[in-house]
Design a protein around this motif. Structure first.
Motif, PDB file in Angstrom:
ATOM      1  N   LEU A  20      35.718  40.587  39.440  1.00 39.09           N
ATOM      2  CA  LEU A  20      36.708  41.009  38.934  1.00 39.09           C
ATOM      3  C   LEU A  20      36.689  42.276  38.346  1.00 39.09           C
ATOM      4  CD1 LEU A  20      37.121  37.839  38.430  1.00 39.09           C
ATOM      5  CD2 LEU A  20      38.620  38.189  36.534  1.00 39.09           C
ATOM      6  N   ALA A  67      38.624  45.310  36.371  1.00 35.67           N
ATOM      7  CA  ALA A  67      39.649  45.879  35.478  1.00 35.67           C
ATOM      8  C   ALA A  67      39.642  47.166  35.558  1.00 35.67           C
ATOM      9  CB  ALA A  67      39.474  45.163  34.075  1.00 35.67           C
ATOM     10  N   CYS A 114      43.769  44.216  36.963  1.00 33.01           N
ATOM     11  CA  CYS A 114      42.416  43.220  37.371  1.00 33.01           C
ATOM     12  C   CYS A 114      42.572  43.071  38.800  1.00 33.01           C
ATOM     13  CB  CYS A 114      42.593  42.243  36.281  1.00 33.01           C
ATOM     14  SG  CYS A 114      40.850  41.239  36.577  1.00 33.01           S
ATOM     15  N   TRP A 165      43.963  37.649  30.208  1.00 33.66           N
ATOM     16  CA  TRP A 165      43.431  38.573  29.330  1.00 33.66           C
ATOM     17  C   TRP A 165      42.773  38.310  28.020  1.00 33.66           C
ATOM     18  CZ3 TRP A 165      42.594  43.132  31.619  1.00 33.66           C
ATOM     19  CH2 TRP A 165      43.075  43.611  32.867  1.00 33.66           C
ATOM     20  N   THR A 209      46.176  40.809  42.374  1.00 37.13           N
ATOM     21  CA  THR A 209      45.840  41.504  41.146  1.00 37.13           C
ATOM     22  C   THR A 209      46.695  40.721  39.929  1.00 37.13           C
ATOM     23  OG1 THR A 209      45.420  43.539  42.336  1.00 37.13           O
ATOM     24  CG2 THR A 209      46.189  43.779  40.013  1.00 37.13           C
ATOM     25  N   CYS A 221      39.616  40.786  31.702  1.00 37.42           N
ATOM     26  CA  CYS A 221      40.392  39.982  32.560  1.00 37.42           C
ATOM     27  C   CYS A 221      39.404  38.681  33.010  1.00 37.42           C
ATOM     28  CB  CYS A 221      40.889  40.325  33.672  1.00 37.42           C
ATOM     29  SG  CYS A 221      39.755  41.388  34.645  1.00 37.42           S
ATOM     30  N   GLY A 267      35.962  40.281  34.295  1.00 38.12           N
ATOM     31  CA  GLY A 267      35.860  41.203  34.666  1.00 38.12           C
ATOM     32  C   GLY A 267      34.714  42.136  33.658  1.00 38.12           C
TER      33      GLY A 267
END
Length: 124
Positions: A3, A5, A21, A35, A76, A94, A115
């Motif tokens: 991931l 971000a 993300c 998130w 995304t 994320c 992320g």
């Protein structure tokens, strides 16, 4: 699964930012996406989540100001943030998981993939 971000930055109170993300290495459509955010000395906290069927869930303090969405064509997830407040300042992360159940959507422990975080700073 990776991931990535992006989209953080410095914004004045009342302004807007959109976080992105991008997900790679997995099947995006299988994942619940979320998130979270974290400030120094505090635990990571839930901000928003979107299910595979695009149902959305929000932490109370961001309802009406933040919008989470997902684009399957781009793999995304986005977090559109408006009417930002200084207390929204945090590192935003994320998260993704294919096995998280509804009762765990708001829990850090519900997600296996994360992320790297993107910093959002809201000045007063």
């Amino acid at each position: 699964v990776q991931l990535q971000a992006s989209g953080g930055g410095l914004v004045q109170a009342g302004g807007s930012l959109r976080l992105s993300c991008a997900v790679s290495g997995g099947t995006f459509s299988r994942y619940v996406m979320a998130w979270f955010r974290q400030t120094p000395g505090k635990e990571r906290e839930f901000v928003a989540a979107i299910s595979r069927s695009r149902s959305t869930y929000y932490e109370d303090s961001v309802k009406g100001r933040f919008t989470i969405s997902r684009d399957s064509a781009k793999n995304t997830v986005y977090l559109q943030m408006s009417s930002l407040k200084p207390e929204d300042t945090a590192v935003y992360y994320c998260a993704a998981d294919s096995g998280v159940i509804l009762s765990s959507y708001r829990s850090v422990s519900g997600y296996n993939y994360w992320g790297q975080g993107t910093l959002v700073t809201v000045s007063s």
